[in-house]
Design a protein around this motif. Sequence first.
Motif, PDB file in Angstrom:
ATOM      1  N   GLY A  95      -9.431 -22.099   4.639  1.00  0.00           N
ATOM      2  CA  GLY A  95     -10.111 -21.980   3.357  1.00  0.00           C
ATOM      3  C   GLY A  95      -9.640 -20.826   2.505  1.00  0.00           C
ATOM      4  N   LYS A  96      -8.548 -20.172   2.891  1.00  0.00           N
ATOM      5  CA  LYS A  96      -8.007 -19.061   2.109  1.00  0.00           C
ATOM      6  C   LYS A  96      -7.118 -19.597   0.998  1.00  0.00           C
ATOM      7  CE  LYS A  96      -5.230 -14.838   2.450  1.00  0.00           C
ATOM      8  NZ  LYS A  96      -4.426 -13.961   3.347  1.00  0.00           N
ATOM      9  N   VAL A  97      -7.325 -19.109  -0.218  1.00  0.00           N
ATOM     10  CA  VAL A  97      -6.490 -19.496  -1.350  1.00  0.00           C
ATOM     11  C   VAL A  97      -5.187 -18.711  -1.281  1.00  0.00           C
ATOM     12  CG1 VAL A  97      -6.284 -19.555  -3.857  1.00  0.00           C
ATOM     13  CG2 VAL A  97      -8.482 -20.081  -2.776  1.00  0.00           C
ATOM     14  N   ILE A  98      -4.079 -19.427  -1.130  1.00  0.00           N
ATOM     15  CA  ILE A  98      -2.750 -18.816  -0.997  1.00  0.00           C
ATOM     16  C   ILE A  98      -2.100 -18.635  -2.362  1.00  0.00           C
ATOM     17  CG2 ILE A  98      -0.482 -19.011   0.098  1.00  0.00           C
ATOM     18  CD1 ILE A  98      -2.862 -18.696   2.038  1.00  0.00           C
ATOM     19  N   GLU A  99      -2.295 -19.620  -3.239  1.00  0.00           N
ATOM     20  CA  GLU A  99      -1.783 -19.547  -4.603  1.00  0.00           C
ATOM     21  C   GLU A  99      -2.869 -20.032  -5.557  1.00  0.00           C
ATOM     22  OE1 GLU A  99       1.983 -21.313  -5.519  1.00  0.00           O
ATOM     23  OE2 GLU A  99       2.836 -20.814  -3.550  1.00  0.00           O
ATOM     24  N   GLY A 100      -2.951 -19.387  -6.723  1.00  0.00           N
ATOM     25  CA  GLY A 100      -3.922 -19.784  -7.725  1.00  0.00           C
ATOM     26  C   GLY A 100      -5.009 -18.750  -7.910  1.00  0.00           C
ATOM     27  N   SER A 101      -5.723 -18.858  -9.026  1.00  0.00           N
ATOM     28  CA  SER A 101      -6.726 -17.864  -9.406  1.00  0.00           C
ATOM     29  C   SER A 101      -8.157 -18.305  -9.134  1.00  0.00           C
ATOM     30  CB  SER A 101      -6.584 -17.537 -10.902  1.00  0.00           C
ATOM     31  OG  SER A 101      -5.290 -17.055 -11.189  1.00  0.00           O
ATOM     32  N   TYR A 102      -8.362 -19.586  -8.902  1.00  0.00           N
ATOM     33  CA  TYR A 102      -9.722 -20.115  -8.755  1.00  0.00           C
ATOM     34  C   TYR A 102     -10.152 -20.141  -7.291  1.00  0.00           C
ATOM     35  CZ  TYR A 102      -9.854 -21.699 -13.624  1.00  0.00           C
ATOM     36  OH  TYR A 102      -9.867 -21.756 -14.992  1.00  0.00           O
ATOM     37  N   ALA A 103     -11.462 -20.164  -7.100  1.00  0.00           N
ATOM     38  CA  ALA A 103     -12.034 -20.331  -5.763  1.00  0.00           C
ATOM     39  C   ALA A 103     -11.900 -21.778  -5.315  1.00  0.00           C
ATOM     40  CB  ALA A 103     -13.502 -19.909  -5.766  1.00  0.00           C
ATOM     41  N   VAL A 104     -12.009 -21.995  -4.011  1.00  0.00           N
ATOM     42  CA  VAL A 104     -11.990 -23.344  -3.453  1.00  0.00           C
ATOM     43  C   VAL A 104     -13.426 -23.811  -3.256  1.00  0.00           C
ATOM     44  CG1 VAL A 104     -11.941 -22.534  -1.045  1.00  0.00           C
ATOM     45  CG2 VAL A 104     -11.011 -24.796  -1.620  1.00  0.00           C
ATOM     46  N   ASN A 105     -13.651 -25.099  -3.405  1.00  0.00           N
ATOM     47  CA  ASN A 105     -14.955 -25.693  -3.149  1.00  0.00           C
ATOM     48  C   ASN A 105     -15.222 -25.654  -1.646  1.00  0.00           C
ATOM     49  OD1 ASN A 105     -16.993 -27.718  -2.535  1.00  0.00           O
ATOM     50  ND2 ASN A 105     -16.736 -28.456  -4.620  1.00  0.00           N
ATOM     51  N   ARG A 106     -16.280 -24.992  -1.234  1.00  0.00           N
ATOM     52  CA  ARG A 106     -16.577 -24.828   0.195  1.00  0.00           C
ATOM     53  C   ARG A 106     -16.700 -26.171   0.904  1.00  0.00           C
ATOM     54  NH1 ARG A 106     -16.376 -21.689   4.835  1.00  0.00           N
ATOM     55  NH2 ARG A 106     -17.824 -22.628   6.328  1.00  0.00           N
ATOM     56  N   ALA A 107     -17.449 -27.092   0.327  1.00  0.00           N
ATOM     57  CA  ALA A 107     -17.616 -28.408   0.950  1.00  0.00           C
ATOM     58  C   ALA A 107     -16.285 -29.144   1.016  1.00  0.00           C
ATOM     59  CB  ALA A 107     -18.649 -29.228   0.193  1.00  0.00           C
ATOM     60  N   GLY A 108     -15.479 -28.980  -0.026  1.00  0.00           N
ATOM     61  CA  GLY A 108     -14.169 -29.620  -0.035  1.00  0.00           C
ATOM     62  C   GLY A 108     -13.282 -29.072   1.066  1.00  0.00           C
ATOM     63  N   PHE A 109     -13.322 -27.771   1.249  1.00  0.00           N
ATOM     64  CA  PHE A 109     -12.539 -27.159   2.321  1.00  0.00           C
ATOM     65  C   PHE A 109     -12.988 -27.662   3.690  1.00  0.00           C
ATOM     66  CE2 PHE A 109     -13.595 -23.644   5.321  1.00  0.00           C
ATOM     67  CZ  PHE A 109     -12.414 -23.680   6.045  1.00  0.00           C
ATOM     68  N   VAL A 110     -14.289 -27.699   3.912  1.00  0.00           N
ATOM     69  CA  VAL A 110     -14.813 -28.118   5.218  1.00  0.00           C
ATOM     70  C   VAL A 110     -14.392 -29.543   5.546  1.00  0.00           C
ATOM     71  CG1 VAL A 110     -16.932 -28.683   6.467  1.00  0.00           C
ATOM     72  CG2 VAL A 110     -16.740 -26.508   5.270  1.00  0.00           C
ATOM     73  N   LEU A 111     -14.530 -30.443   4.583  1.00  0.00           N
ATOM     74  CA  LEU A 111     -14.191 -31.843   4.837  1.00  0.00           C
ATOM     75  C   LEU A 111     -12.690 -32.053   4.923  1.00  0.00           C
ATOM     76  CD1 LEU A 111     -16.747 -33.678   2.514  1.00  0.00           C
ATOM     77  CD2 LEU A 111     -16.774 -33.592   5.017  1.00  0.00           C
ATOM     78  N   HIS A 112     -11.978 -31.639   3.882  1.00  0.00           N
ATOM     79  CA  HIS A 112     -10.560 -31.965   3.782  1.00  0.00           C
ATOM     80  C   HIS A 112      -9.700 -31.202   4.780  1.00  0.00           C
ATOM     81  CE1 HIS A 112     -10.636 -34.150  -0.275  1.00  0.00           C
ATOM     82  NE2 HIS A 112     -11.888 -33.914   0.072  1.00  0.00           N
ATOM     83  N   ALA A 113      -9.973 -29.915   4.955  1.00  0.00           N
ATOM     84  CA  ALA A 113      -9.156 -29.130   5.873  1.00  0.00           C
ATOM     85  C   ALA A 113      -9.257 -29.678   7.293  1.00  0.00           C
ATOM     86  CB  ALA A 113      -9.584 -27.659   5.841  1.00  0.00           C
ATOM     87  N   ASN A 114     -10.451 -30.088   7.693  1.00  0.00           N
ATOM     88  CA  ASN A 114     -10.622 -30.646   9.034  1.00  0.00           C
ATOM     89  C   ASN A 114      -9.871 -31.958   9.206  1.00  0.00           C
ATOM     90  OD1 ASN A 114     -12.732 -29.296  11.054  1.00  0.00           O
ATOM     91  ND2 ASN A 114     -13.380 -28.822   8.967  1.00  0.00           N
ATOM     92  N   VAL A 115      -9.904 -32.806   8.183  1.00  0.00           N
ATOM     93  CA  VAL A 115      -9.180 -34.073   8.259  1.00  0.00           C
ATOM     94  C   VAL A 115      -7.678 -33.831   8.279  1.00  0.00           C
ATOM     95  CG1 VAL A 115      -8.676 -36.244   7.075  1.00  0.00           C
ATOM     96  CG2 VAL A 115     -11.035 -35.405   7.193  1.00  0.00           C
ATOM     97  N   HIS A 116      -7.194 -32.973   7.381  1.00  0.00           N
ATOM     98  CA  HIS A 116      -5.759 -32.683   7.332  1.00  0.00           C
ATOM     99  C   HIS A 116      -5.267 -32.067   8.641  1.00  0.00           C
ATOM    100  CE1 HIS A 116      -4.696 -33.826   3.292  1.00  0.00           C
ATOM    101  NE2 HIS A 116      -5.656 -33.095   2.755  1.00  0.00           N
ATOM    102  N   GLU A 117      -6.061 -31.184   9.209  1.00  0.00           N
ATOM    103  CA  GLU A 117      -5.652 -30.514  10.445  1.00  0.00           C
ATOM    104  C   GLU A 117      -5.684 -31.466  11.631  1.00  0.00           C
ATOM    105  OE1 GLU A 117      -6.199 -26.114  12.408  1.00  0.00           O
ATOM    106  OE2 GLU A 117      -7.889 -26.966  11.283  1.00  0.00           O
TER     107      GLU A 117
END
Length: 270
Positions: A95-117
């Motif tokens: 859930g760490k933003v590597i590039e960009g100025s905006y925050a990440v959506n917490r729910a989006g990170f939880v769902l998508h990062a788990n699926v991608h991983e």
Amino acid sequence: MLDLGNRVSIYQPEQDGLIFPEIPEFASVEDERRHRKERLVAACRAFAQQGFDYGFAGHLTVRDPERPELYWTNPMCVHFDKVKMSNLILVDHDGKVIEGSYAVNRAGFVLHANVHEAHPDIIAMCHAHTTYGTAWCATGRPIDPITQDACAFFEDHVVIGEQGGAVAVENHAGSDVAKAFKGVKAALHQNHGLLTASRHSIESAAFWFIALERCCQQQLAIAASDVEPIRIPSERARYSREHVGSEYIGWLHFQTIWNQLVEDQPDMFD
């Protein structure tokens, strides 16, 4: 099945020299990255056109082609219609933003990062809080093969009951969703909403999300009519799925959306 020769789909023309979309090839990883980011922005704009916005809810992701452990996504609290190349963010699986100025959506990170991983083969994923999809998910029922369009999802989607209705802000919620995405392109998360994933492209994931929302609308309309629908037999549903439900077909459908957006919304490349 039909003998397609060297073609991926029966919709590809057998006659040479005709104008028809071609799967892109890239001279460099930088070119492929730009391509994926452009199509991610276009998918967000398409979601805006479809009325899929709901406050800050909704997130679309695509893997970086050079660093597959990272993914590009739309920024937090930016309307789908305002997403553009310059405000996309690159995020890791923590859930760490590597590039960009905006925050990440917490729910989006939880769902998508788990699926991608959990599924290295999944390139892209889409989720939004839509009217018909969310309503149909409240039934806890799958999509029935009652139209040719619905056949695209026959035996290619699941209903997820775990964590249904609970906001996905803890990692275990994403893990439950990730487990369900083995070998399918779509999921109906009970009391929550629709999710689609693609092992092909963000274009395919986005189009099949749009298509799944339409299927939910049709299911609800038929249910409200109180008329018992005629189900398409399984063998016919599978035949239709093979010809109208592939990753390639999702990509091909999206080309019509892409062409229109390029003409009407050039600001998305800013």
